[in-house]
Design an enzyme around this catalytic site. Structure first.
Site, PDB file in Angstrom:
ATOM      1  N   LYS A 106       0.968  -1.244  -0.071  1.00 11.10           N
ATOM      2  CA  LYS A 106      -0.041   0.030  -0.026  1.00 11.10           C
ATOM      3  C   LYS A 106       0.888   1.229  -0.104  1.00 11.10           C
ATOM      4  O   LYS A 106       2.051   1.076   0.474  1.00 11.10           O
ATOM      5  CB  LYS A 106      -0.910   0.047   1.238  1.00 11.10           C
ATOM      6  N   GLY A 218     -24.393   2.804   1.770  1.00 13.29           N
ATOM      7  CA  GLY A 218     -23.626   3.768   0.653  1.00 13.29           C
ATOM      8  C   GLY A 218     -24.241   3.476  -0.555  1.00 13.29           C
ATOM      9  O   GLY A 218     -25.213   2.220  -0.777  1.00 13.29           O
ATOM     10  N   GLY A 220     -22.382   4.097  -3.607  1.00 14.65           N
ATOM     11  CA  GLY A 220     -21.318   4.238  -4.364  1.00 14.65           C
ATOM     12  C   GLY A 220     -20.874   3.112  -5.428  1.00 14.65           C
ATOM     13  O   GLY A 220     -21.723   2.560  -5.675  1.00 14.65           O
ATOM     14  N   ASN A 221     -19.670   3.090  -5.794  1.00 12.66           N
ATOM     15  CA  ASN A 221     -19.116   2.150  -6.952  1.00 12.66           C
ATOM     16  C   ASN A 221     -19.319   0.933  -6.358  1.00 12.66           C
ATOM     17  O   ASN A 221     -19.879   0.028  -7.317  1.00 12.66           O
ATOM     18  CB  ASN A 221     -17.772   2.350  -7.202  1.00 12.66           C
TER      19      ASN A 221
HETATM   20  P1  NAD Z   1     -17.450   5.500  -3.176  1.00 13.76           P
HETATM   21  O1  NAD Z   1     -16.820   6.669  -2.753  1.00 13.76           O
HETATM   22  O2  NAD Z   1     -17.970   5.330  -4.637  1.00 13.76           O
HETATM   23  O3  NAD Z   1     -18.975   5.505  -2.645  1.00 13.76           O
HETATM   24  C1  NAD Z   1     -19.219   5.469  -1.018  1.00 13.76           C
HETATM   25  C2  NAD Z   1     -20.408   5.586  -0.773  1.00 13.76           C
HETATM   26  O4  NAD Z   1     -20.776   5.609   0.674  1.00 13.76           O
HETATM   27  C3  NAD Z   1     -21.235   6.853  -1.128  1.00 13.76           C
HETATM   28  O5  NAD Z   1     -22.507   6.615  -1.614  1.00 13.76           O
HETATM   29  C4  NAD Z   1     -21.157   7.759   0.073  1.00 13.76           C
HETATM   30  O6  NAD Z   1     -22.253   8.873  -0.011  1.00 13.76           O
HETATM   31  C5  NAD Z   1     -21.576   6.777   1.182  1.00 13.76           C
HETATM   32  N1  NAD Z   1     -21.143   7.001   2.370  1.00 13.76           N
HETATM   33  C6  NAD Z   1     -19.873   7.706   2.991  1.00 13.76           C
HETATM   34  N2  NAD Z   1     -19.970   7.686   4.311  1.00 13.76           N
HETATM   35  C7  NAD Z   1     -21.172   7.323   4.515  1.00 13.76           C
HETATM   36  C8  NAD Z   1     -21.783   7.325   5.887  1.00 13.76           C
HETATM   37  N3  NAD Z   1     -21.264   7.607   7.063  1.00 13.76           N
HETATM   38  N4  NAD Z   1     -23.133   6.599   5.835  1.00 13.76           N
HETATM   39  C9  NAD Z   1     -23.521   6.364   4.874  1.00 13.76           C
HETATM   40  N5  NAD Z   1     -23.098   6.322   3.633  1.00 13.76           N
HETATM   41  C10 NAD Z   1     -21.856   6.880   3.655  1.00 13.76           C
HETATM   42  O7  NAD Z   1     -16.729   4.155  -2.561  1.00 13.76           O
HETATM   43  P2  NAD Z   1     -16.803   2.680  -2.976  1.00 13.76           P
HETATM   44  O8  NAD Z   1     -15.580   2.416  -4.101  1.00 13.76           O
HETATM   45  O9  NAD Z   1     -18.019   2.307  -3.529  1.00 13.76           O
HETATM   46  O10 NAD Z   1     -15.872   2.254  -1.761  1.00 13.76           O
HETATM   47  C11 NAD Z   1     -16.903   1.570  -0.791  1.00 13.76           C
HETATM   48  C12 NAD Z   1     -16.029   0.803   0.182  1.00 13.76           C
HETATM   49  O11 NAD Z   1     -15.606  -0.350  -0.334  1.00 13.76           O
HETATM   50  C13 NAD Z   1     -14.824   1.541   0.571  1.00 13.76           C
HETATM   51  O12 NAD Z   1     -14.664   0.963   2.136  1.00 13.76           O
HETATM   52  C14 NAD Z   1     -13.790   1.017  -0.040  1.00 13.76           C
HETATM   53  O13 NAD Z   1     -12.463   0.881   0.723  1.00 13.76           O
HETATM   54  C15 NAD Z   1     -14.513  -0.378  -0.287  1.00 13.76           C
HETATM   55  N6  NAD Z   1     -13.427  -0.975  -1.556  1.00 13.76           N
HETATM   56  C16 NAD Z   1     -13.890  -0.544  -2.739  1.00 13.76           C
HETATM   57  C17 NAD Z   1     -13.320  -1.251  -3.606  1.00 13.76           C
HETATM   58  C18 NAD Z   1     -13.608  -0.663  -5.059  1.00 13.76           C
HETATM   59  O14 NAD Z   1     -13.218  -1.328  -6.143  1.00 13.76           O
HETATM   60  N7  NAD Z   1     -14.220   0.646  -5.418  1.00 13.76           N
HETATM   61  C19 NAD Z   1     -12.711  -2.413  -3.590  1.00 13.76           C
HETATM   62  C20 NAD Z   1     -12.504  -2.949  -2.279  1.00 13.76           C
HETATM   63  C21 NAD Z   1     -12.901  -2.281  -1.257  1.00 13.76           C
END
Ligand code: NAD
Length: 427
Positions: A106, A218, A220-221
């Site tokens: 990392k 959440g 998001g992605n």
């Molecule tokens: P993102 O930034 O696309 O979306 C995050 C979502 O969470 C958003 O909808 C945001 O509004 C919401 N959010 C943030 N704080 C919040 C809270 N306190 N209460 C409710 N909702 C809240 O992020 P992502 O890429 O979807 O990643 C989400 C999680 O998954 C993270 O922990 C990330 O480390 C993990 N992750 C992501 C990936 C990836 O490929 N994107 C891979 C492994 C792990």
């Protein structure tokens, strides 16, 4: 991880607990509970206003006994070396549990991209690579995007690396745009991976996805693509949540007859924030706070951020919940985890549930190294095979040894890495 607790201490505690179950010898424990290498460096940048500023950068290579390191680079104003250490360790376990031939790394830079111009960010990316160009690469350690870094940052880093080494090395970094060495399917991979594991868990329980409901934290992605695939399998999501920057709180959106993911996407910004007024107009109940966790559903998917299921809200989880699939990294605190374990809820732990992302990054590396790119369906097919067999391995061991799923996943990963370290004659 959250700034209020030390992520590295938590990662080491999780490791120590499993090392005890495995009866690991002192040298192996000593090797695996710390990064094997870590780099701290200064990145001097000429700012747009003519001044110079020095940024601190890091790269931790936790363990590369099973293959080159793999792990993202975070840009964050409160980045700490301990967070980077913890995340590098979790990457080692994640790559091992899905059995991809990579280790864990990392990186990070203490900076806030919100206050930096594009040019300044480019200089940080190039400066970061200049400091570590001899110690990363397709056969050593392969970075990727993470918090506040994007495909553009990866391309600047690749360009600097190729300039220094005088050749084309697209496999030295992943998360590149499709057409510039990126893999099709990476956007969907983490969310789809979560649902591949949920599908297998339901199969074991003899429950049809179409007879289940789910609530997500959440939107998001990860959540968006997980919901799409879960809907395709027939499952119904009745609640999602998001963070509202303006109100500085979270909101939960509920629709008991099932959310429509496309309607919601049309009123969601690029940060995963849903427009409350428009959602109300679409018939959603909008509730302030973390009500997603209280929903009477079969499946809970925390897919927002770390430290969300805590000793303060774990008791609000409905007795109907059968599965928790951790889309986010570290969403459950150890105290809450103990309660979930006690209640017998089937936990699909983060480094298994969300490993679809790193698995697809590995596919990107493979495609770059052979300079031949797969169609999307081929990527999804390979992803399904990897995630399904990883899930089944963990679940089989959990049943055989009567272990909690998180502990079973750790046992598999730590065993593999310890074995590889021994086989190489390191310990
Ligand atoms: P993102 O930034 O696309 O979306 C995050 C979502 O969470 C958003 O909808 C945001 O509004 C919401 N959010 C943030 N704080 C919040 C809270 N306190 N209460 C409710 N909702 C809240 O992020 P992502 O890429 O979807 O990643 C989400 C999680 O998954 C993270 O922990 C990330 O480390 C993990 N992750 C992501 C990936 C990836 O490929 N994107 C891979 C492994 C792990």
């Amino acid at each position: 991880m959250s700034r209020t607790f030390n992520a590295f201490e938590m990662a080491q505690k999780q490791f120590d607990d499993v090392a005890e179950i495995l009866n690991l010898d002192e040298a192996t424990k000593d090797l695996l509970r710390n990064p094997i290498r870590e780099y701290h460096f200064s990145i001097p940048v000429k700012m747009d206003d003519g001044t110079s500023k020095v940024f601190r950068g890091f790269r931790c290579q936790h363990n590369d006994a099973r293959g080159p390191g793999k792990g993202g680079i975070r840009f964050h104003p409160q980045e700490t070396i301990d967070t980077v250490r913890a995340l590098s360790m979790w990457m080692t376990w994640k790559c091992a549990v899905v059995d991809i031939p990579l280790g864990g790394s990392k990186g990070g830079v203490i900076c806030d991209p919100h206050n930096l111009s594009e040019r300044e960010q480019e200089q940080i990316c190039r400066g970061w690579v200049r400091q570590i160009a001899r110690d990363i690469g397709p056969l050593q350690d392969v970075p990727a995007p993470d918090v506040m870094t994007s495909a553009q940052h990866m391309l600047w880093m690749l360009d600097e690396y190729e300039t220094i080494h005088g050749g084309k090395y697209p496999g030295m970094i992943t998360g590149k745009p499709v057409g510039m060495g990126g893999s099709l399917g990476r956007t969907e991979a983490t969310g789809y991976g979560v649902i591949f594991t949920v599908r297998e868990a339901l199969k074991e329980m003899n429950i049809k996805p179409a007879d289940t409901t789910a609530a997500f934290q959440g939107f998001g992605n990860v959540a968006q693509y997980a919901i799409k695939l879960y809907n395709q399998l027939g499952g119904k999501v009745i609640s999602v949540s998001c963070w509202d920057q303006a109100d500085n709180t979270s909101y939960t959106f509920v629709k008991t007859d099932g959310i429509n993911v496309d309607d919601l996407l049309a009123i969601t910004d690029r940060f995963g924030g849903i427009n409350k007024e428009k959602a109300k107009a679409l018939g959603y109940e909008v509730l302030a706070g973390d009500k997603w966790i209280e929903q009477e559903v079969d499946i809970l998917v925390p897919a927002a951020l770390e430290n969300q299921i805590t000793k303060d809200n774990v008791d609000k989880i409905s007795s109907k919940v059968k599965i928790i699939a951790e889309g986010a990294n570290g969403p459950t605190t150890p105290e809450a985890d103990a309660v979930i374990k006690e209640r017998g809820i089937h936990m699909i732990p983060d480094f298994l549930a969300n490993a679809g992302g790193v698995t697809c990054s590995y596919f990107e590396q493979v495609q770059c190294n052979m300079n031949y790119f797969w169609e999307k369906d081929e990527v999804f097919g390979k992803l399904d095979v990897k995630m399904t067999s990883a899930y089944l391995d963990v679940s089989r061991l959990a049943k055989e040894k009567n272990l909690y799923m998180r502990d079973a996943a750790y046992v598999i990963s730590i065993n593999k890495v310890a074995q590889a370290s021994r086989d190489r004659g390191w310990i």
